[in-house]
Scaffold this active site. Structure first.
Site, PDB file in Angstrom:
ATOM      1  N   PHE A   1      36.162  42.670  33.853  1.00 16.38           N
ATOM      2  CA  PHE A   1      34.970  43.037  34.624  1.00 16.38           C
ATOM      3  C   PHE A   1      35.209  42.683  36.083  1.00 16.38           C
ATOM      4  O   PHE A   1      35.380  41.517  36.429  1.00 16.38           O
ATOM      5  CB  PHE A   1      33.690  42.338  34.130  1.00 16.38           C
ATOM      6  CG  PHE A   1      32.492  42.810  34.910  1.00 16.38           C
ATOM      7  CD1 PHE A   1      31.860  44.006  34.584  1.00 16.38           C
ATOM      8  CD2 PHE A   1      32.035  42.111  36.019  1.00 16.38           C
ATOM      9  CE1 PHE A   1      30.783  44.475  35.343  1.00 16.38           C
ATOM     10  CE2 PHE A   1      30.965  42.575  36.779  1.00 16.38           C
ATOM     11  CZ  PHE A   1      30.341  43.754  36.432  1.00 16.38           C
TER      12      PHE A   1
ATOM     13  N   ASP B   1      40.556  37.324  40.634  1.00 19.96           N
ATOM     14  CA  ASP B   1      39.114  37.540  40.784  1.00 19.96           C
ATOM     15  C   ASP B   1      38.410  36.294  40.249  1.00 19.96           C
ATOM     16  O   ASP B   1      38.258  36.115  39.047  1.00 19.96           O
ATOM     17  CB  ASP B   1      38.685  38.793  40.017  1.00 19.96           C
ATOM     18  CG  ASP B   1      37.178  39.059  40.133  1.00 19.96           C
ATOM     19  OD1 ASP B   1      36.444  38.148  40.574  1.00 19.96           O
ATOM     20  OD2 ASP B   1      36.739  40.163  39.765  1.00 19.96           O
TER      21      ASP B   1
ATOM     22  N   LYS C   1      29.493  35.455  44.376  1.00 18.62           N
ATOM     23  CA  LYS C   1      28.488  34.688  43.631  1.00 18.62           C
ATOM     24  C   LYS C   1      28.199  33.303  44.250  1.00 18.62           C
ATOM     25  O   LYS C   1      27.500  33.216  45.234  1.00 18.62           O
ATOM     26  CB  LYS C   1      28.894  34.605  42.162  1.00 18.62           C
ATOM     27  CG  LYS C   1      28.845  36.010  41.522  1.00 18.62           C
ATOM     28  CD  LYS C   1      28.827  36.008  40.013  1.00 18.62           C
ATOM     29  CE  LYS C   1      28.477  37.410  39.504  1.00 18.62           C
ATOM     30  NZ  LYS C   1      29.542  38.093  38.794  1.00 18.62           N
TER      31      LYS C   1
END
Ligand SMILES: *Cc1c(COP(=O)(O)O)cnc(C)c1O
Length: 424
Positions: free
Chosen positions: A144, A231, A273
């Site tokens: 993802f 990531d 985030k």
């Protein structure tokens, strides 16, 4: 007299007026503080999702809120047509913090992944010497990385991908945690520019690879002159009990760079985030100048990227991680959580396993992939005052804010286990 919940009005407003792009747990939240959330009826919950690990520092952290308020009164946006007095010090702060030479600022995670892909491809052409339009990037199945049209092109989730084509070219998918597959592709594909990987696959259901997977991947990438792109949008910033998941088992407060036996240095680091503690959309790509300097004026950009609000909020949010020792707290509480869950699993049939690192954990429910059990357990958890959401299939992710205390965590474990017991 029975009180009528106000929630359905808010939910109907969304359903009647919004795109149906999400299927949320039916709770309408109105306030947050630390590890707690309150709904519109005043019911209090423990947050066990932390906005997909964006709120590692807890809801409405006073220092982060203050940084936001002060900057909001002073200057919010200049665009990059002009300099602002926050961007440079932000770039210096973050590059020092993570030990990279350069930072490219952006807003959302997907944007940062997109930027990382562009940087890597351009490095492939201009530094590695890949022939025009031949660059390839290796990705992992069940990944993802976001929702843009390029990123969904290499998703293995049909729901994310189908009917959104034609898809972008130049991506090769290998199984996650399969070092032989990586080596085989590198040996047969001379035009690979990068390997894009999540050090732990969060959305897929908190899949933790073999301890040496990332380290071996980095060695292969170096051997074949390919950039390792990590990531860490979900796994980074303390979540897994180290500053970054690529720090492995090292528990130091973000100086793992000095300990090469545990730390694996990615060539390209992608953050989002929790870099803002959930107060503002902030993301970033970090790498050294020999890679970043392939990008020249006009070749990439974002109106809001690097704005003074983002810079002030993110610096404070990162400072909070260090000052409050949230990385160590995540490590300690994570061990406790998994041990307590494992003790329950050993004598229960409803949960198959618990896995994770630090405070990024998941339980696998003993039922078929397409059953509603995990969803129903989450509804029951909500009733019992704890908010979590299933990820893929029958997996429930547990990721509370890292400011949680041991006492609060023990209270949560009681809620979780008693809820699970009601499904036995
Ligand atoms: C959330 C996430 C993204 C996308 O971030 P957005 O801010 O939603 O665009 C990318 N990669 C990972 C690993 C994520 O968890």
């Amino acid at each position: 007299m029975e009180t009528i919940s106000k929630a359905s009005n808010f939910i109907d407003l969304e359903l009647d007026n919004g795109a149906h792009d999400y299927h949320p747990i039916p709770v309408v939240l109105e306030r947050g503080e630390g590890v707690y959330l309150w709904d519109v009826d005043g019911k209090k919950y423990f947050d066990f999702l932390s906005a997909y690990s964006a709120v590692n520092q807890g809801h409405c952290h006073p220092r982060i809120v203050n940084a936001l308020k002060n900057q909001a009164k002073t200057l919010t946006l200049t665009s990059r047509a002009f300099h602002n007095n926050k961007l440079g010090s932000y770039m210096k702060y973050v590059t020092d913090y993570f030990n990279f030479e350069r930072l490219l600022p952006s807003n959302t995670g997907a944007e940062a992944v997109e930027a990382a892909i562009k940087i890597t491809r351009k490095w492939g052409y201009t530094v590695k010497g890949i022939p025009e339009n031949k660059a390839e990037i290796i990705v992992c199945s069940q990944n993802f990385h976001g929702r843009t049209s390029t990123i969904i092109s290499f998703s293995s989730d049909p729901g994310s991908k189908s009917n959104f084509g034609p898809h972008a070219q130049g991506f090769i998918t290998i199984p996650y945690n399969d070092i032989e597959a990586l080596e085989a592709v590198l040996e047969t594909h001379p035009h690979v520019a990068g390997f894009l990987v999540e050090p732990i696959q969060g959305e897929a259901g908190v899949y933790t690879p073999d301890e040496d997977f990332i380290k071996k991947a980095k060695a292969l990438c170096s051997e074949f002159n390919v950039l390792l792109m990590a990531d860490e949008i979900q796994t980074g910033i303390g979540r897994t009990g180290s500053l970054l998941a690529v720090c492995g088992t090292c528990s130091c407060e973000g100086h793992c760079q000095q300990q090469p036996d545990t730390y694996t240095r990615p060539d390209v680091l992608i953050l989002g985030k929790a870099i803002s503690g959930g107060a503002y959309p902030v993301s970033a790509v970090l790498c050294d100048s020999e890679i970043m300097d392939v990008i020249q004026p006009g070749q990439h950009g974002s109106t809001f990227g690097g704005n003074p609000m983002a810079c002030s909020v993110a610096m404070e949010a990162l400072e909070v991680i260090r000052d409050e020792k949230l990385t160590q707290n995540a490590r300690r509480l994570g061990k406790l959580f998994r041990a307590e869950m494992q003790a329950y699993i050993d004598q229960s049939s409803i949960v198959l396993k618990v896995r994770g690192r630090g405070l990024l954990n998941a339980i696998v429910i003993n039922d078929s992939e397409d059953s509603k059990t995990a969803w129903n357990i989450c509804l029951k958890l909500m009733e019992n005052g704890l908010l979590a959401k299933p990820t893929h299939g029958n997996i429930i992710r547990f990721a509370p804010p890292l400011i949680m205390t041991e006492e609060q965590l023990r209270e949560c474990i009681v809620i979780i286990i008693s809820t699970l017991k009601s499904f036995e």
